[in-house]
Design an enzyme around this catalytic site. Structure first.
Site, short mmCIF file in Angstrom:
data_model
loop_
_atom_site.label_atom_id
_atom_site.label_comp_id
_atom_site.label_asym_id
_atom_site.label_seq_id
_atom_site.Cartn_x
_atom_site.Cartn_y
_atom_site.Cartn_z
N ASP A 122 0.96 -1.10 -0.10
CA ASP A 122 0.06 -0.06 0.01
C ASP A 122 0.91 1.25 0.13
O ASP A 122 2.09 0.95 0.35
CB ASP A 122 -0.92 -0.07 1.28
N THR A 148 -0.18 4.95 1.42
CA THR A 148 -0.43 5.98 2.58
C THR A 148 -0.15 5.25 3.71
O THR A 148 -0.79 3.89 4.18
CB THR A 148 -1.66 6.42 2.66
N ASP A 159 -2.02 -1.23 6.01
CA ASP A 159 -2.17 -0.74 7.39
C ASP A 159 -3.40 -0.41 7.81
O ASP A 159 -3.66 -0.34 8.95
CB ASP A 159 -1.38 0.68 7.33
#
Length: 383
Positions: A152, A154, A351
């Protein structure tokens, strides 16, 4: 803190809050529903203990081999005892006992049975010291076979916290003037982008004015009055509503977007006077991590919900050659399945809740930070 996303989450009466997270503004009363073993910290400690108690496939094989090996050694020891007792020199039975014990001591497979669990415990402990928690020992073994890593953006490759990047002023307006106006208005905003602008203005020791008639327009920006003059900060759509023409700043805005920055236009009394850029910086460790993975022959793929142009800009800086932008949670899981169908051994690093389906589908799921409950349950290791 739990999702890795850079934007705060609005909480209303009845919503759940997590211990150790920060309250941005206002005051509230909360009821503690989880204490002791139910806290996030206790769950992290439990992860380490659970990983040390779990049994990897190699450990199960070692235990099976040890079981049969012990039976064989006992059989050989018994045979040695009787052979020396009946056919050995005098005192034959004394020699029989000595040699039978010698066979047991020398051939005992204790090292075989202890080496694997000891290595698992040491690996789990050393990983915990480095900030990596394994949910089970099998993940340690699976990581060795991984040849593709989906990441991912961000909060995984980037810091997940916006910081000031640049101020641009049109002719007749200096960058400091644009920043001062923007920061003066943004003092009334709790948005992370506004916080980055105000922080930079204070760092430059710019004198900020008091804003009035402050209004936050969700998804567009903010507007109000500074020193009696109308000021607006935000998207092109907000500028259109304010009657400001931003066509002269279009090229600069595109350049900033290509450099992984969020560009916000600034208008004064209905005229565009400049632009503010805020970016989510790439982590200092991301470049080295990507280079190390690629040197090991691991194929790195970026999959993010951000726009494709932003994702490609980050990928260029990190030399990631395969990028997927505007990806929804189900799309990430589908990407994992497609790579697995092509014979790849896939790990997923994410996350937030949006990464949970892919974390669960991957051969090894790696949840960044403490992760949400969903991400932690889906992942097989946490970093």
């Amino acid at each position: 803190m739990l999702t890795g996303e850079p934007m705060p989450i609005e909480k209303r009466p009845g919503d759940k809050v997590v211990g150790a997270t920060m309250n941005g503004t206002g005051a509230f009363i909360m009821r503690a529903e989880k204490v002791g073993s139910g806290t996030v910290l206790a769950q992290i400690v439990q992860l380490v203990a659970q990983a040390q108690r779990s049994r990897a496939p190699m450990q199960r094989l070692a235990d099976k081999v040890s079981f049969w090996f012990v039976l064989v050694v006992l059989g050989i020891a018994v045979g040695t005892f009787f052979v020396w007792g009946f056919f050995g020199p005098e005192p034959s039975w004394t020699f029989a006992v000595v040699n039978a014990v010698a066979v047991l001591i020398i051939a005992c497979p204790c090292a075989l049975g202890l080496a694997t669990p000891m290595s698992i415990m040491v690996a789990s402990g050393r990983a915990a010291q480095a900030g990596v928690l394994f949910r089970d020992a099998e993940a340690i073994e699976r990581l060795r076979t991984i040849d593709t890593l989906i990441v991912d953006k961000t909060g995984t490759l980037t810091q997940g916290k916006p910081v000031f990047r640049e101020a641009i002023g049109v002719e007749g307006h200096t960058p400091d003037e644009v920043l001062r106006l923007a920061a003066s208005l943004d003092q009334g905003s709790e948005h992370p982008l506004a916080d980055a602008i105000v922080t930079e203005a204070r760092r430059r020791e710019l004198q900020l004015w008091t804003a009035t008639d402050f209004d936050s327009v969700t998804g567009l920006g903010v507007r109000g009055r500074v020193e009696g003059r109308a000021v607006a900060i935000g998207s092109k759509k907000l500028m259109t509503e304010a009657g400001a023409d931003v066509s002269g700043l279009a090229d600069a805005a595109e350049r900033l977007r290509n450099e992984v920055a969020t560009a916000m236009f600034v208008a004064l009394d209905g005229h565009a006077i400049g632009m503010i850029a805020v970016a989510d910086p790439i982590k200092d460790t991301s470049r080295l991590a990507i280079q190390s993975l690629q040197a090991m022959g691991v194929r790195v793929v970026m999959a993010t919900g951000d726009g494709l142009s932003t994702a490609q800009a980050v990928a260029r800086e990190l030399a990631i050659h395969e990028v997927h932008g505007d990806v929804r949670p189900q799309d990430k899981a589908r990407l994992v399945s497609e790579l697995q169908a092509a014979g790849r051994r896939v790990a997923m690093a994410g996350d937030g809740i949006n990464d949970a389906p892919a974390l669960a589908a991957a051969d090894v799921g790696i949840a960044m930070g403490t992760g949400t409950d969903v991400a932690m349950s889906s992942a097989k290791s946490h970093s």
